[in-house]
Design a protein around this motif. Sequence first.
Motif, mmCIF file in Angstrom:
data_model
loop_
_atom_site.group_PDB
_atom_site.id
_atom_site.type_symbol
_atom_site.label_atom_id
_atom_site.label_comp_id
_atom_site.label_asym_id
_atom_site.label_seq_id
_atom_site.Cartn_x
_atom_site.Cartn_y
_atom_site.Cartn_z
ATOM 1 N N ASP A 2 12.061 -2.025 4.898
ATOM 2 C CA ASP A 2 12.250 -3.029 3.841
ATOM 3 C C ASP A 2 10.998 -3.916 3.772
ATOM 4 O O ASP A 2 10.031 -3.708 4.519
ATOM 5 N N ASP A 3 11.025 -4.896 2.891
ATOM 6 C CA ASP A 3 9.828 -5.719 2.680
ATOM 7 C C ASP A 3 9.399 -6.436 3.951
ATOM 8 O O ASP A 3 8.207 -6.581 4.230
ATOM 9 N N GLU A 4 10.402 -6.885 4.710
ATOM 10 C CA GLU A 4 10.096 -7.592 5.966
ATOM 11 C C GLU A 4 9.392 -6.658 6.954
ATOM 12 O O GLU A 4 8.435 -7.042 7.620
ATOM 13 N N ASP A 5 9.886 -5.431 7.030
ATOM 14 C CA ASP A 5 9.256 -4.441 7.917
ATOM 15 C C ASP A 5 7.805 -4.196 7.496
ATOM 16 O O ASP A 5 6.902 -4.142 8.334
ATOM 17 N N LEU A 6 7.621 -4.039 6.182
ATOM 18 C CA LEU A 6 6.274 -3.737 5.679
ATOM 19 C C LEU A 6 5.329 -4.900 5.970
ATOM 20 O O LEU A 6 4.184 -4.696 6.390
ATOM 21 N N ALA A 7 5.821 -6.135 5.786
ATOM 22 C CA ALA A 7 4.983 -7.312 6.046
ATOM 23 C C ALA A 7 4.614 -7.375 7.538
ATOM 24 O O ALA A 7 3.475 -7.689 7.894
ATOM 25 N N LYS A 19 10.649 3.738 0.941
ATOM 26 C CA LYS A 19 9.559 3.885 1.902
ATOM 27 C C LYS A 19 10.107 4.114 3.303
ATOM 28 O O LYS A 19 11.048 3.433 3.742
ATOM 29 N N VAL A 27 0.675 0.378 6.007
ATOM 30 C CA VAL A 27 1.699 0.462 4.953
ATOM 31 C C VAL A 27 1.311 1.481 3.869
ATOM 32 O O VAL A 27 1.820 1.457 2.758
#
Length: 213
Positions: A134-139, A162, A150
């Motif tokens: 999720d976005d948090e993981d990607l950040a 993703k 990423v």
Amino acid sequence: MAEKILRPVWRSFTEKFLGNAAEWVRSGGCAVVWRPAKGGPAAWLLLPLDDEGGVDAMPEAAYWAMLAVYLEKYKRIARGHAKGLATVRVARAYEHEVEHWCERDSKYPTSTRELELDCMTCAACCINNRVVLDDEDLARLEGKDRPDLVKKPYIRTEKGVKLLALDKGTGACVHLNGTLCGIYERRPDNCRWFPAGTEPCLISRRDEFGWVD
Ligand code: SF4
Ligand code: SF4
């Protein structure tokens, strides 16, 4: 370092012995109850629940066993021998999996079993997995210094979702280094939360290495 885990032992019962199944579950185990159905007996899980209800009413091991056979919802039994326990029907395609759990555990006489697992020397769940990001993981992966993490070849995309990429030859996560995670501090939440000793863990160990726990 090896971790001691107490896991439920699985037993198979016919519906006639629902009372025995309920007793088994109340003493710490998990059960598969075979009930008459069109096309032959159907497997229903019988699982523990606490009296409080709510999102954490089911112990983690039982909840992850449901997830392992792609179930998320259960029904609390309102009356009879199994009153207060959870039940849910297993899809035909996964009956063989829950049967395997019962066969595997038939040699254990008690309703719980202690086992030792050492994630540092295993990493079965880092192979042929499906780690959604999720976005948090990607950040967290990217941080301030690794924008490459990423993108390809570290990331794959399936229908717009993703995921961590897998090595095409071995099937291992591209970040796996021997049996250790090469990005441990940045690893995605799905890796952090994966619970050792639950059925998805035991399935990984069986399917990747043939280990039976
Ligand atoms: S499969 Fe289980 S024991 Fe092996 S690394 Fe994953 S959580 Fe740990
Ligand atoms: S990121 Fe680390 S913990 Fe997650 S699957 Fe890859 S190697 Fe395993």
